[in-house]
Enzyme design. Structure first.
Site, PDB file in Angstrom:
ATOM      1  CG  HIS A 296      -2.022   0.866   1.212  1.00 46.01           C
ATOM      2  ND1 HIS A 296      -2.188   1.820   0.121  1.00 46.01           N
ATOM      3  CD2 HIS A 296      -2.908   1.304   2.272  1.00 46.01           C
ATOM      4  CE1 HIS A 296      -3.338   2.561   0.532  1.00 46.01           C
ATOM      5  NE2 HIS A 296      -3.599   2.250   1.616  1.00 46.01           N
ATOM      6  CG  HIS A 335      -3.982   1.714  -9.554  1.00 52.79           C
ATOM      7  ND1 HIS A 335      -5.139   1.511  -8.861  1.00 52.79           N
ATOM      8  CD2 HIS A 335      -3.291   2.401  -8.536  1.00 52.79           C
ATOM      9  CE1 HIS A 335      -5.358   2.112  -7.717  1.00 52.79           C
ATOM     10  NE2 HIS A 335      -4.315   2.679  -7.407  1.00 52.79           N
ATOM     11  CG  ASP A 391       2.799   4.517  -5.797  1.00 52.66           C
ATOM     12  OD1 ASP A 391       2.519   5.493  -4.956  1.00 52.66           O
ATOM     13  OD2 ASP A 391       1.816   3.684  -5.952  1.00 52.66           O
TER      14      ASP A 391
END
Length: 489
Positions: A296, A335, A391
């Site tokens: 996460h 994702h 990210d």
């Protein structure tokens, strides 16, 4: 259980149980059906089947990882993973990133609309005013080892914070403290929201400085939310110190992008914990612990470690091939929700360009760009819809700004406090009150067994495990020898 509806209704689902021939008709509302409707379907156990079989108690819906389970109706964040769309309360994330700020967007997420000028002034003033923590907090932070992970410190700090505010604890003030919706109840709720958002940056900065061996800094006045955060982390006594405005703005944009993302793992943890009507500080601490996990909140840190391991652009082709063979893990691509592109990733790339103008390009940037280009041209990744996510570039920005790798999850948790609180508030005020979240399991263990005295037991295949033999420290060995003389360790 599904409510009876006319058989002619098209807005329904008909389910037939081929074991018994029984059919049920379930109403479809908001493109969803209640899982409890399937409790009406059950079959008598076949001959020889154990009586504890879960099928005797109605059909259960199994959904490991909650891939297609909706636990609530929400008005906060909308995601269309197929189209790559993310909206906060209906506003496209792209527009908010350009025109709004993190605190203004926080108000939007929590209260449902963009604030007026006067509302925004009060909101920002209250949040910043509540950034100061009790003087005793210094002793709390100093109790951690110098090498403690900052997320361990931050998680503990949120729980610790709740010990100061008995007026915010339903266990002390009554179960309806946050659920009654009265002006008094809403005022108490608002104050905890101010405190948690205001103090989030303070707690994070203290977790940062305690590991640096530095004294703590009182939140300054006259600074923006991210400006105050950077000041608390970096101020070393300079007169009239101010953070770089480009870095301050970049961090604000990143905070806005990370403020909420629907019912992700940490938000769900906050709601699961909050459903017991625990105080909001404990619920936020639980969310922080969930975000701590590498699946996460640690994703952008994993990107940097991956790029470091690749070494240079020349090594990208070999890395790509290793990923295809499942010998290496590709971080920062794909994702759980988005099946095309992550809309936040485009904004982050623009922000990265602004940051690199100030800090200089990170030495890993060329490797990152080579990896991006190679993956986007490779049929293996195109077929699997593995596009760069938020990210991939955010970690490069944090690294360029000088944050240590293990601080990256903290930079995720601080802005996500806003989303956690938005969902928590929505749940507390939902019509019909709060129902504790208590999922079911599918029991596949042993049927009823009789207790057997220890001296009469024999090993049972697959059901017994010898305790692991662990190594002991020198003092433990000496103590055990002294206690159990002559025994073999």
């Amino acid at each position: 259980m599904g409510r009876p509806i006319p058989s002619s209704s098209q807005n329904s689902l008909t389910v037939r149980d081929n074991r018994t021939g029984k059919s049920i008709e379930i109403a479809i509302e908001d493109n969803s059906i209640p899982a409890t409707a399937f409790k009406a379907l059950s079959a008598a156990p076949e001959k020889g089947e154990r009586e504890e079989n879960e099928t005797d108690k109605g059909l259960r819906v199994s959904d490991k990882g909650f891939l297609n389970t909706a636990v609530m109706r929400s008005q906060i964040t909308y995601i269309d993973g197929e189209a790559g769309v993310l909206r906060y309360r209906g506003y496209p994330i792209e527009e908010l990133a350009v025109h709004s700020s993190h605190l203004e967007t926080a108000y939007l997420l929590i209260y449902g609309s963009l604030p007026t000028s006067s509302q925004l002034e009060v909101w920002e003033s209250e949040v910043m005013h509540h950034g100061v923590v009790h003087a005793d907090a210094e002793q709390f932070f100093r109790s951690f080892r110098y090498d403690a992970h900052p997320m361990a410190i931050l998680t503990s700090a949120f729980a610790y914070l709740g010990s100061y505010y008995s007026e915010a604890n339903p266990s002390l003030q009554g179960q309806t403290l946050f659920t009654q919706g009265s002006p008094e109840s809403l005022a108490v709720m608002d104050k905890q929201i101010y405190r948690l958002i205001g103090k989030a940056t303070t707690l994070a900065a203290m977790a940062y400085r305690v590991r640096q061996g530095r004294s703590f800094v009182t939140p300054p006045t006259g600074f923006s939310y991210t400006g105050s955060f950077l000041y608390q982390m970096d101020h070393l006594g300079e007169e009239n110190y101010k953070p770089n405005p480009v870095l301050e703005k970049a961090l604000d944009v990143l905070f806005l992008l990370h403020a909420d993302h629907e019912l992700n793992a940490s938000a769900t943890t906050v709601l699961q914990t909050g459903s017991s009507l625990v105080d909001p500080y404990s619920a936020i601490a639980a969310g922080c612990a969930s975000l701590y996990g590498p699946l996460h909140g640690g994703a952008n840190e994993a990107v940097i470690r991956m790029l470091i391991s690749i070494g240079s652009p020349a090594n990208v082709p070999a890395f790509i091939e290793a990923v295809k063979k499942r010998e290496k893990v590709l971080s920062g691509f794909g994702h759980r929700v988005y099946k095309t592109s992550d809309p936040r990733s485009f904004i982050v790339r623009k922000t990265a360009d602004e940051v690199f103008k100030v800090t200089g390009k990170d030495e890993l940037l060329e490797t990152a760009m080579a990896l991006h280009e190679a993956a986007m041209k490779d049929e293996y990744f195109i077929k699997r819809k593995l596009a760069p996510n938020v990210d991939f570039c955010s970690g490069l920005i944090y690294r360029a700004m000088g944050f240590p790798l293990d601080f990256f999850p903290v930079l995720f948790a601080v802005p996500r406090v806003v989303g956690w609180l938005a969902h928590w508030r929505q749940m507390m005020l939902q019509p019909g009150g709060v129902k504790i979240w208590r999922p079911r399991q599918i029991y596949v263990g042993a049927s009823k067994r009789e207790y057997v005295a220890v001296e009469e037991r024999s090993p049972v295949e697959g059901l017994q495990k010898t305790p692991s033999q662990i190594s002991h420290s020198g003092i433990s060995k000496r103590t055990m020898i002294a206690t159990f003389k002559g025994s073999k360790l």
